[in-house]
Design a protein around this motif. Sequence first.
Motif, PDB file in Angstrom:
ATOM      1  N   UNK A 363       4.497  -2.928   7.398  1.00  0.00           N
ATOM      2  CA  UNK A 363       3.277  -3.404   6.440  1.00  0.00           C
ATOM      3  C   UNK A 363       2.052  -2.828   7.208  1.00  0.00           C
ATOM      4  N   UNK A 364       1.806  -2.509   8.429  1.00  0.00           N
ATOM      5  CA  UNK A 364       0.474  -2.609   9.133  1.00  0.00           C
ATOM      6  C   UNK A 364      -0.214  -1.418   8.223  1.00  0.00           C
ATOM      7  N   UNK A 365       0.203  -0.155   7.875  1.00  0.00           N
ATOM      8  CA  UNK A 365      -0.428   0.705   7.031  1.00  0.00           C
ATOM      9  C   UNK A 365      -0.959   0.300   5.692  1.00  0.00           C
ATOM     10  N   UNK A 366       0.025  -0.419   4.963  1.00  0.00           N
ATOM     11  CA  UNK A 366      -0.350  -0.917   3.915  1.00  0.00           C
ATOM     12  C   UNK A 366      -1.465  -1.836   3.926  1.00  0.00           C
ATOM     13  N   UNK A 367      -1.416  -2.803   4.830  1.00  0.00           N
ATOM     14  CA  UNK A 367      -2.586  -3.968   5.071  1.00  0.00           C
ATOM     15  C   UNK A 367      -3.719  -3.018   5.356  1.00  0.00           C
ATOM     16  N   UNK A 368      -3.712  -1.994   6.218  1.00  0.00           N
ATOM     17  CA  UNK A 368      -4.999  -1.354   6.672  1.00  0.00           C
ATOM     18  C   UNK A 368      -5.632  -0.614   5.320  1.00  0.00           C
ATOM     19  N   UNK A 369      -4.904  -0.338   4.470  1.00  0.00           N
ATOM     20  CA  UNK A 369      -5.399   0.204   3.099  1.00  0.00           C
ATOM     21  C   UNK A 369      -6.137  -0.817   2.227  1.00  0.00           C
ATOM     22  N   UNK A 370      -5.375  -2.091   2.586  1.00  0.00           N
ATOM     23  CA  UNK A 370      -5.960  -3.247   1.678  1.00  0.00           C
ATOM     24  C   UNK A 370      -7.197  -3.712   2.156  1.00  0.00           C
ATOM     25  N   UNK A 371      -7.388  -3.478   3.353  1.00  0.00           N
ATOM     26  CA  UNK A 371      -8.769  -3.934   3.858  1.00  0.00           C
ATOM     27  C   UNK A 371      -9.914  -3.126   3.341  1.00  0.00           C
ATOM     28  N   UNK A 372      -9.489  -1.857   3.229  1.00  0.00           N
ATOM     29  CA  UNK A 372     -10.460  -0.796   2.659  1.00  0.00           C
ATOM     30  C   UNK A 372     -10.749  -1.178   1.134  1.00  0.00           C
ATOM     31  N   UNK A 373      -9.759  -1.218   0.469  1.00  0.00           N
ATOM     32  CA  UNK A 373      -9.722  -2.112  -0.916  1.00  0.00           C
ATOM     33  C   UNK A 373     -10.370  -3.334  -1.103  1.00  0.00           C
ATOM     34  N   UNK A 374     -10.523  -4.349  -0.283  1.00  0.00           N
ATOM     35  CA  UNK A 374     -11.293  -5.342  -0.511  1.00  0.00           C
ATOM     36  C   UNK A 374     -12.814  -4.926  -0.266  1.00  0.00           C
ATOM     37  N   UNK A 375     -13.146  -4.143   0.648  1.00  0.00           N
ATOM     38  CA  UNK A 375     -14.221  -4.099   0.903  1.00  0.00           C
ATOM     39  C   UNK A 375     -15.090  -3.114  -0.238  1.00  0.00           C
TER      40      UNK A 375
END
Length: 430
Positions: A363-375
């Motif tokens: 899940x780490x890479x998916x969540x990292x992309x999610x942080x970019x998405x939220x920004x």
Amino acid sequence: MNAVHDDADVIVVGAGPAGSSAAYYCASAGLSVLLLEKAAFPRDKICGDGLTPRAVAELAAMGVSLREDQGWIRNVGLRVVGGGHRLELPWPELSSYPSYGLARSRMSLDHLLADHARAAGAKLLERTNVTGPVLDERTGRVVGVTARPVDDAGRRAGDEVTYRAPVVIAADGVAARLATSLGLEKRMDRPMGVAVRTYFRTPRHDDPWMESHLELWDGAPGRSNLMPGYGWIFSLGDGTANVGLGSVASTAAATKVDYKDLFAKWMANAPEEWEFTPENQLAPVRGAALPMGFNRGPLYGNGLMLVGDSAGMVSPYNGEGIAYGIQAGRIAADAAVQAAARGSAAGRERALATYQTRMKDELGGYYTLGRVFVRLIENPQIMRICTRYGLPRPLLMRFTLKLLADCYEPRGGDMVDRVISGLTRLAPAA
């Protein structure tokens, strides 16, 4: 692994989906399990009550019956409303996940999963409020918990008791009291969501689509002010629907938005045929925080595992936490089972440490992309452009659905699956 003074091989704190999953898998593998829950079932939790195909796959792996005549309502996909568009996006046909989602109230779901864990052999103690960890005096390792019985109102109803086990799994929700008592504070640089919801009697109770509103207006759309956040309508098939709204920020800083007021304005302008009226409202509007993107860690250390909301495992894309909580419970249980089979303390620690490694790998890479998405989406102008010009493009929306719902083939699949898989592998699992 089990010393004579231990009360169980594993103690699980909290009987939500994450905790019940961990208890179920540990008990199914033959470990003795104490599952401690501060409330009594059935009890409510703030949630949208909608389950994506990813969550359905986890429930199926647990052997939970998903028949519609047992209280489940299936949904065929996501209906997206926004930017003057109304699109229906079916769940993708994949080998890794079923092509349907589910809905069921948390009042019912959590009770079902706790009973499922108990049927597998876990000992469930309800009305048991865990008050803190028990530490080994020599090593500082977590070797149990203290707890006290409480009544239905949460008031103390007896003397404090100590329970001991070689492994403690904290599934105690967003407050993460066990973790915080050990100094494991949440990361302020990780996304945090807020959601409020209630239930209505409505003719829409059997709608086969999960519905998401990407724009919320305080009056007639196009002739009023656009409010922050997104809304949802998840039909429960029993005459009611879960209706709520939420928002997400790229940091855990407190928000000043009055979400209950925002919800009231949205409902005041809902179409009459939905019947979302005060007379049909069945419960107060209640809210909860949604900790996202691994906002607390380490996931394992010194005998304590963090699963579900206690580790911030809610998806930054869609606010779902159930699928990841059950997944975390499954992987934590596997690590505990492997540790129990090791013949040395060092070997047990190596086995337990695999829990964090596996979760970060998956899940780490998916969540990292999610942080970019939220920004990106927390900027209202960018969100408006994406809604207006992105929704009409089928390929882009197919990509968006798979990414947001985390329903893509991790290996193989079509071009969209391969792009998402590649991005998640490239993103650092911080």
